[in-house]
Design a protein around this motif. Sequence first.
Motif, PDB file in Angstrom:
ATOM      1  N   TYR A  40      23.065  36.736  44.329  1.00  0.00           N
ATOM      2  CA  TYR A  40      24.121  35.761  44.232  1.00  0.00           C
ATOM      3  C   TYR A  40      25.174  36.372  43.797  1.00  0.00           C
ATOM      4  CZ  TYR A  40      24.873  32.228  40.698  1.00  0.00           C
ATOM      5  OH  TYR A  40      25.133  30.816  39.696  1.00  0.00           O
ATOM      6  N   ARG A  86      26.120  32.450  36.414  1.00  0.00           N
ATOM      7  CA  ARG A  86      24.654  33.343  35.565  1.00  0.00           C
ATOM      8  C   ARG A  86      24.001  32.428  34.717  1.00  0.00           C
ATOM      9  NH1 ARG A  86      27.978  36.252  38.223  1.00  0.00           N
ATOM     10  NH2 ARG A  86      27.594  37.660  39.221  1.00  0.00           N
ATOM     11  N   LEU A  90      20.343  30.691  35.175  1.00  0.00           N
ATOM     12  CA  LEU A  90      19.216  31.955  34.789  1.00  0.00           C
ATOM     13  C   LEU A  90      18.592  31.048  33.349  1.00  0.00           C
ATOM     14  CD1 LEU A  90      19.967  35.531  33.957  1.00  0.00           C
ATOM     15  CD2 LEU A  90      18.624  34.109  35.931  1.00  0.00           C
ATOM     16  N   PRO A 120      13.443  34.447  35.198  1.00  0.00           N
ATOM     17  CA  PRO A 120      13.159  35.679  35.055  1.00  0.00           C
ATOM     18  C   PRO A 120      11.842  34.755  34.433  1.00  0.00           C
ATOM     19  CG  PRO A 120      14.822  36.004  34.706  1.00  0.00           C
ATOM     20  CD  PRO A 120      15.101  34.415  34.420  1.00  0.00           C
ATOM     21  N   THR A 130       9.813  41.110  37.649  1.00  0.00           N
ATOM     22  CA  THR A 130      11.602  40.299  37.730  1.00  0.00           C
ATOM     23  C   THR A 130      12.217  42.023  37.586  1.00  0.00           C
ATOM     24  OG1 THR A 130      11.601  40.262  35.781  1.00  0.00           O
ATOM     25  CG2 THR A 130      10.669  38.301  36.893  1.00  0.00           C
ATOM     26  N   ILE A 132      16.437  42.745  38.555  1.00  0.00           N
ATOM     27  CA  ILE A 132      18.124  42.994  38.228  1.00  0.00           C
ATOM     28  C   ILE A 132      19.182  44.128  39.177  1.00  0.00           C
ATOM     29  CG2 ILE A 132      19.331  43.528  36.028  1.00  0.00           C
ATOM     30  CD1 ILE A 132      21.041  41.277  36.670  1.00  0.00           C
ATOM     31  N   TRP A 136      26.190  42.370  35.792  1.00  0.00           N
ATOM     32  CA  TRP A 136      24.800  40.963  35.243  1.00  0.00           C
ATOM     33  C   TRP A 136      26.228  39.768  34.695  1.00  0.00           C
ATOM     34  CZ3 TRP A 136      21.177  39.307  33.310  1.00  0.00           C
ATOM     35  CH2 TRP A 136      20.963  38.861  31.801  1.00  0.00           C
ATOM     36  N   PRO A 155      19.276  42.716  29.921  1.00  0.00           N
ATOM     37  CA  PRO A 155      18.822  41.741  31.165  1.00  0.00           C
ATOM     38  C   PRO A 155      17.039  42.028  31.294  1.00  0.00           C
ATOM     39  CG  PRO A 155      20.478  43.416  32.350  1.00  0.00           C
ATOM     40  CD  PRO A 155      20.406  43.562  30.490  1.00  0.00           C
ATOM     41  N   THR A 156      16.551  43.107  30.240  1.00  0.00           N
ATOM     42  CA  THR A 156      15.197  43.528  30.307  1.00  0.00           C
ATOM     43  C   THR A 156      14.797  42.620  29.094  1.00  0.00           C
ATOM     44  OG1 THR A 156      15.423  45.419  28.980  1.00  0.00           O
ATOM     45  CG2 THR A 156      15.658  45.277  31.679  1.00  0.00           C
TER      46      THR A 156
END
Length: 157
Positions: A40, A86, A90, A120, A130, A132, A136, A155-156
């Motif tokens: 992306y 984004r 997601l 994810p 998963t 990244i 972000w 992100p996690t």
Amino acid sequence: MRFEKCLILMLMLAVVITSCSSYKKQNVTNSGKPNIVIIYLDDLGYGDVSAYGATEIQTPNIDRLANNGVMFTDGHASSATCTPSRYALLTGVYPWRNKDAKILPGTAPLIIDTAQVTIPKMLKKQGYHTGIVGKWHLGLGRGQVNWNEHVSPGPTK
């Protein structure tokens, strides 16, 4: 409303998984599941990659992925800017449905609720790992974070 979100995410996931079903056996992990890689990028045009006809710049690694995977020839974006686009990818939610899904400053809090269904999370339920790498730009922590300490959520989460 919640049903619509889940339906959109499930349809997106189904497209990705069924697109991967034609992979050669060597492209399937030991678990029998195909690898899924989403690249992306901001400001990349259709003709900027040599697999799609670019002649000024050669992109052999992207070309190899394109030749052994799925090439999209009819693309659409939910937004013309990075954060909302984004967010939509997601979550499966149109960014205009979330007033915070706009271009964010570096000090913005995470705009995806940690309870939100995301690609994810759906993949993890199917046994995928998963991750990244790179930009972000969907906020971190609760905003105005101390970069010398652990930053969460991110992100996690």
